[in-house]
Design an enzyme around this catalytic site. Sequence first.
Site, PDB file in Angstrom:
ATOM      1  N   ASN A   1      -0.229  -2.135   5.950  1.00 51.25           N
ATOM      2  CA  ASN A   1       0.365  -3.357   6.498  1.00 51.25           C
ATOM      3  C   ASN A   1       1.768  -3.105   7.051  1.00 51.25           C
ATOM      4  O   ASN A   1       2.560  -2.386   6.439  1.00 51.25           O
ATOM      5  CB  ASN A   1       0.452  -4.416   5.401  1.00 51.25           C
TER       6      ASN A   1
ATOM      7  N   CYS B   1       0.849  -1.202   0.000  1.00 48.34           N
ATOM      8  CA  CYS B   1       0.000   0.000   0.000  1.00 48.34           C
ATOM      9  C   CYS B   1       0.878   1.244   0.000  1.00 48.34           C
ATOM     10  O   CYS B   1       1.996   1.207   0.490  1.00 48.34           O
ATOM     11  CB  CYS B   1      -0.823   0.090   1.283  1.00 48.34           C
TER      12      CYS B   1
ATOM     13  N   ARG C   1      -4.714   7.009  -0.869  1.00 49.10           N
ATOM     14  CA  ARG C   1      -3.848   5.840  -0.842  1.00 49.10           C
ATOM     15  C   ARG C   1      -4.213   4.868  -1.944  1.00 49.10           C
ATOM     16  O   ARG C   1      -5.306   4.917  -2.515  1.00 49.10           O
ATOM     17  CB  ARG C   1      -3.997   5.151   0.516  1.00 49.10           C
TER      18      ARG C   1
END
Length: 327
Positions: A79, A2, A16
């Site tokens: 993450n 990400c 994002r």
Amino acid sequence: MCTSLAFTGRYPCFGRNLDLEASFGEQVVLTPRGVPLTFRCLPRQEAHCAMIGMAHVAGGCPLYAEAVNEKGLYMAGLNFPGNACYFPHVDDGALEAAPYELIPWLLGQCASVAEAEPLLDRLRLLDEPFAPGLPLAPLHWHLSDGKTSLVLEPMAGGLRVYEDPVGVLTNNPPFDFHLTNLRQYLNLTAAAPENRFHPDLSLSPFGQGMGSLGLPGDPSPASRFIRAAFYKWNSPWTDSPDQRLAQFFHVLDGVAMTPGAVRTPTGELDRTLYACCLCPGPDRVDYYYKTEGNSRISAVTMDRAAMAGTELVAVPLRTDQDICWQN
Ligand SMILES: C[C@H](CCC(=O)NCCS(=O)(=O)O)[C@H]1CC[C@H]2[C@@H]3[C@H](O)C[C@@H]4C[C@H](O)CC[C@]4(C)[C@H]3C[C@H](O)[C@]12C
């Protein structure tokens, strides 16, 4: 993987890429002020700021991947496997939040990073999943109010809070690595390069873009950080909202997954499920998104009437390709 971006300054805007091998049941979810927010250990928020973002709704509860509130405070979870560390409950007066509670808890009550900081000093993140079928997500977070940005990293030694002068967050390793790594690229330029090799050699560029030779092109977290930072900091950011929106998605596109280029350890394809751009305004907040299969920009707005609502609003994504045929 990400990538999260926070453009600060005169025209703040955030967003994002959400990179994952499969959908997590995401929808654009608007939590108006009139829907009480409840938490495991923290006091219920009866009156709170309205927020909009991408979430999975479980048992009527929005589990946000990222959101922005009506005051223009943005937060995204990314993450952080192998590093994220959560702790058991202790009766010691700390503010204890489960990881999935962090976004609604902070956005519900803070208008700015400065308002969030004293809460972060007292925060402990609990190792408690939302439900047995929804395991704990190992995350770190990007927080920005359009003036400053922070990165929050829940490490074994406790929560680390970094200022993020770059306005970019990706994944592993911890954030201080990315800031140091950026210094290796200080020579890159968007301008035509000059010969610094040696004055006695007549060397000149033979094409455009040669000032950024060495900009890493791969999808790894460290390389995406450098690339997103380079694209962001060289972005034309004009008075035109349409131009800024287009530019924001250009930057995200530059760090998006090309399906097939990244396979996970289980053999699945890593995909940019969606890219989003969250634009706070004086009396509304707009949430723009594209999905892996639908390149058209779709948008959901949270206006004053929507902020004042009393029901959660979940808007399904438009995922089918939507081509504008011209003849
Ligand atoms: C997978 C997402 C992060 C994407 C990312 O950073 N990928 C990088 C991969 S890698 O490290 O580089 O390999 C994270 C971000 C927010 C997460 C979601 C939010 O935390 C909300 C809930 C939390 C629940 O515990 C699990 C489902 C969930 C709905 C999460 C699913 C998933 O873990 C999400 C969607």
